[in-house]
Scaffold this motif. Structure first.
Motif, PDB file in Angstrom:
ATOM      1  N   ARG A 263       2.609 128.983  50.263  1.00 38.86           N
ATOM      2  CA  ARG A 263       1.567 128.626  51.143  1.00 38.86           C
ATOM      3  C   ARG A 263       1.903 127.247  51.893  1.00 38.86           C
ATOM      4  O   ARG A 263       2.711 126.303  51.536  1.00 38.86           O
ATOM      5  N   VAL A 264       1.253 126.804  52.941  1.00 37.31           N
ATOM      6  CA  VAL A 264       1.303 125.595  53.382  1.00 37.31           C
ATOM      7  C   VAL A 264       0.395 124.747  52.796  1.00 37.31           C
ATOM      8  O   VAL A 264      -0.551 125.013  52.233  1.00 37.31           O
ATOM      9  N   ALA A 265       0.865 123.527  52.609  1.00 30.26           N
ATOM     10  CA  ALA A 265       0.037 122.257  51.580  1.00 30.26           C
ATOM     11  C   ALA A 265      -0.215 121.387  52.600  1.00 30.26           C
ATOM     12  O   ALA A 265       0.750 120.736  53.353  1.00 30.26           O
ATOM     13  N   ALA A 266      -1.161 120.474  52.540  1.00 30.44           N
ATOM     14  CA  ALA A 266      -1.211 119.110  53.094  1.00 30.44           C
ATOM     15  C   ALA A 266      -0.389 118.182  52.318  1.00 30.44           C
ATOM     16  O   ALA A 266      -0.138 118.266  51.361  1.00 30.44           O
ATOM     17  N   ARG A 267      -0.130 117.127  53.374  1.00 30.18           N
ATOM     18  CA  ARG A 267       0.712 116.122  52.851  1.00 30.18           C
ATOM     19  C   ARG A 267       2.230 116.237  52.752  1.00 30.18           C
ATOM     20  O   ARG A 267       3.012 115.816  52.180  1.00 30.18           O
ATOM     21  N   LEU A 268       2.616 117.608  52.891  1.00 31.26           N
ATOM     22  CA  LEU A 268       3.907 118.243  53.042  1.00 31.26           C
ATOM     23  C   LEU A 268       4.728 117.839  54.232  1.00 31.26           C
ATOM     24  O   LEU A 268       4.343 118.533  54.996  1.00 31.26           O
ATOM     25  N   ARG A 269       5.574 116.849  54.141  1.00 33.34           N
ATOM     26  CA  ARG A 269       6.544 116.585  55.433  1.00 33.34           C
ATOM     27  C   ARG A 269       7.653 117.271  55.465  1.00 33.34           C
ATOM     28  O   ARG A 269       8.102 117.302  54.137  1.00 33.34           O
ATOM     29  N   PRO A 270       8.240 117.621  56.569  1.00 34.53           N
ATOM     30  CA  PRO A 270       9.591 118.556  56.228  1.00 34.53           C
ATOM     31  C   PRO A 270      10.649 117.508  56.026  1.00 34.53           C
ATOM     32  O   PRO A 270      10.681 116.340  56.016  1.00 34.53           O
ATOM     33  N   ARG A 271      11.638 118.355  55.795  1.00 32.16           N
ATOM     34  CA  ARG A 271      13.074 117.399  55.386  1.00 32.16           C
ATOM     35  C   ARG A 271      13.828 117.494  56.694  1.00 32.16           C
ATOM     36  O   ARG A 271      13.480 118.531  57.453  1.00 32.16           O
ATOM     37  N   THR A 272      14.761 116.666  57.080  1.00 33.32           N
ATOM     38  CA  THR A 272      15.373 116.576  58.117  1.00 33.32           C
ATOM     39  C   THR A 272      16.923 116.824  57.777  1.00 33.32           C
ATOM     40  O   THR A 272      17.554 116.348  56.800  1.00 33.32           O
ATOM     41  N   VAL A 273      17.492 118.006  58.596  1.00 35.31           N
ATOM     42  CA  VAL A 273      18.912 118.366  58.486  1.00 35.31           C
ATOM     43  C   VAL A 273      19.766 117.651  59.367  1.00 35.31           C
ATOM     44  O   VAL A 273      19.693 117.442  60.419  1.00 35.31           O
ATOM     45  N   HIS A 274      20.863 116.979  58.810  1.00 35.35           N
ATOM     46  CA  HIS A 274      21.845 116.275  59.426  1.00 35.35           C
ATOM     47  C   HIS A 274      23.278 116.804  59.627  1.00 35.35           C
ATOM     48  O   HIS A 274      23.672 117.520  58.458  1.00 35.35           O
ATOM     49  N   LEU A 275      23.796 116.617  60.618  1.00 38.04           N
ATOM     50  CA  LEU A 275      25.100 117.160  60.583  1.00 38.04           C
ATOM     51  C   LEU A 275      25.994 115.871  60.845  1.00 38.04           C
ATOM     52  O   LEU A 275      25.840 115.129  61.903  1.00 38.04           O
ATOM     53  N   ILE A 276      26.980 115.596  60.030  1.00 35.27           N
ATOM     54  CA  ILE A 276      27.874 114.321  59.997  1.00 35.27           C
ATOM     55  C   ILE A 276      29.157 114.681  60.230  1.00 35.27           C
ATOM     56  O   ILE A 276      29.832 115.567  59.667  1.00 35.27           O
ATOM     57  N   HIS A 277      29.998 113.937  60.869  1.00 35.73           N
ATOM     58  CA  HIS A 277      31.520 113.988  61.089  1.00 35.73           C
ATOM     59  C   HIS A 277      31.993 112.418  61.742  1.00 35.73           C
ATOM     60  O   HIS A 277      31.139 111.666  61.832  1.00 35.73           O
ATOM     61  N   HIS A 278      33.342 112.537  61.348  1.00 36.14           N
ATOM     62  CA  HIS A 278      33.958 111.368  61.867  1.00 36.14           C
ATOM     63  C   HIS A 278      33.808 111.236  63.531  1.00 36.14           C
ATOM     64  O   HIS A 278      33.858 112.138  64.218  1.00 36.14           O
ATOM     65  N   ARG A 279      33.702 109.995  63.887  1.00 41.49           N
ATOM     66  CA  ARG A 279      33.562 109.697  65.446  1.00 41.49           C
ATOM     67  C   ARG A 279      34.786 110.296  66.111  1.00 41.49           C
ATOM     68  O   ARG A 279      34.333 111.127  67.119  1.00 41.49           O
ATOM     69  N   GLU A 280      35.909 110.278  65.610  1.00 41.61           N
ATOM     70  CA  GLU A 280      36.963 110.872  66.341  1.00 41.61           C
ATOM     71  C   GLU A 280      37.093 112.305  66.432  1.00 41.61           C
ATOM     72  O   GLU A 280      37.866 112.769  67.394  1.00 41.61           O
ATOM     73  N   ALA A 281      36.349 112.912  65.520  1.00 44.46           N
ATOM     74  CA  ALA A 281      36.336 114.513  65.444  1.00 44.46           C
ATOM     75  C   ALA A 281      35.945 115.000  66.749  1.00 44.46           C
ATOM     76  O   ALA A 281      36.005 116.236  66.978  1.00 44.46           O
ATOM     77  N   ASP A 282      35.097 113.934  67.686  1.00 45.53           N
ATOM     78  CA  ASP A 282      34.642 114.751  68.639  1.00 45.53           C
ATOM     79  C   ASP A 282      35.700 115.310  69.727  1.00 45.53           C
ATOM     80  O   ASP A 282      35.324 116.216  70.532  1.00 45.53           O
ATOM     81  N   HIS A 283      36.830 114.673  69.522  1.00 43.42           N
ATOM     82  CA  HIS A 283      37.990 115.284  70.520  1.00 43.42           C
ATOM     83  C   HIS A 283      38.640 116.272  69.811  1.00 43.42           C
ATOM     84  O   HIS A 283      39.676 116.621  70.437  1.00 43.42           O
ATOM     85  N   ILE A 284      38.316 116.898  68.799  1.00 40.85           N
ATOM     86  CA  ILE A 284      38.979 118.218  68.205  1.00 40.85           C
ATOM     87  C   ILE A 284      38.019 119.371  68.501  1.00 40.85           C
ATOM     88  O   ILE A 284      36.964 119.578  68.301  1.00 40.85           O
TER      89      ILE A 284
END
Length: 306
Positions: A263-284
């Motif tokens: 069921r949906v319930a009042a006051r239930l806020r979603p959790r947030t999903v994150h993706l984390i990596h090292h900054r230099e990994a953008d170049h891989i």
């Protein structure tokens, strides 16, 4: 020994003349001759004998050519390997993900990545967010899939990039026989305050803390009788009337016990999903491909024009 000059010498040897090597390299003949002289001075021996119609290798030149050919072969192989990585024909990505994402989200992302880049290899390691972050910081994984509950503030780590992948709604899970299990209309939120006298099933440490915060916001302290971080066990307990609980949608997508109602319930806020990596990994390239597949799994791109 200068590897660049060694490869120039190789071109001279295979061309049979300094002029031929200059043409192949697109250089002037004096420039090629200068590199050859520098190489001969460096090793202290003549490598070629100048003849009217070209060059003849000395004994030292013949020996050195074998090594030059071997180096050229290895460099060519390295170039091919790097090109395969750049084109995502090969590559390995190590991913740490929390259990419900590992069951409901990651397999679809891995399948999508396999369709796009069959040579890619993804290694999954299941870990709760704190452990996944530790693995990333230690260099044991390339990507960490984590979550935060509403009201939590994740610590920043220098050199790490944290990207919001999406939201994961949190739902109220009840036994099918519960009075609030079949309210009309079914999408009407349940008031959590009406459940203040219920027995509850807690989750992992962070999930239990979120349950306590949510119930306290609703005006009561929950009676937590059981604790398990296994969403299958949580639903089994609830299905048998041993308590009620909160579970994220990803966990319910991964497994749904037929004995529970969601069921949906009042006051239930979603959790947030994150993706984390090292900054230099953008170049891989392999990491970029995996990140894109995870993004497209959560939020599929719109279809192209027909």
């Amino acid at each position: 020994m200068d590897a660049h000059r060694l490869l120039i010498f190789r071109q001279i040897a295979h061309s049979g003349s300094i002029a031929g090597a200059a043409r192949s390299l697109g250089w002037t003949q004096p420039a090629v001759s200068q590199h050859l002289r520098h190489l001969e001075r460096q090793i202290g021996m003549a490598l070629v004998l100048r003849r009217p119609r070209g060059i003849q290798l000395t004994e030292a030149g013949t020996v050195l050519l074998r090594h030059a050919d071997a180096i050229a072969t290895r460099l060519h192989a390295a170039d091919d390997d790097l090109d395969a990585l750049a084109q995502l024909r090969e590559g390995t990505v190590r991913l740490a993900a929390f259990p419900s994402a590992s069951a409901a989200l990651v397999p679809d992302a891995m399948s999508l990545l396999a369709q796009r880049h069959p040579g890619m290899d993804v290694r999954l390691r299941e870990a709760e967010p704190p452990e996944a972050l530790d693995l990333l910081v230690a260099g044991e994984v390339d990507l960490a899939l984590t979550f935060t509950h509403a009201g939590e503030h994740p610590a920043d780590h220098p050199g790490l990039v944290r990207v919001v992948l999406g939201e994961d709604p949190v739902r109220l899970v009840l036994p099918r026989s519960h009075p609030h299990a079949h309210a009309v209309p079914p999408d009407r939120p349940v008031n959590l305050r009406l459940l203040s006298q219920e027995r509850w099933v807690g989750g992992c440490e962070r999930c239990t803390a979120n349950l306590l915060r949510t119930c306290q916001d609703a005006g009561f302290v929950p009676d937590i009788r059981h604790s398990t971080d296994d969403y299958v066990v949580t639903q089994a307990l609830i299905a048998r009337g041993l308590g009620i609980g909160l579970l994220p949608q990803l966990a319910l997508d991964a497994f749904r016990n037929p004995g529970v109602t969601v069921r949906v319930a009042a006051r239930l806020r979603p959790r947030t999903v994150h993706l984390i990596h090292h900054r230099e990994a953008d170049h891989i390239p392999a990491v970029r491909g995996a990140v894109r597949a995870l993004h497209d799994t959560v939020s599929p791109p719109p279809p192209g024009p027909s």
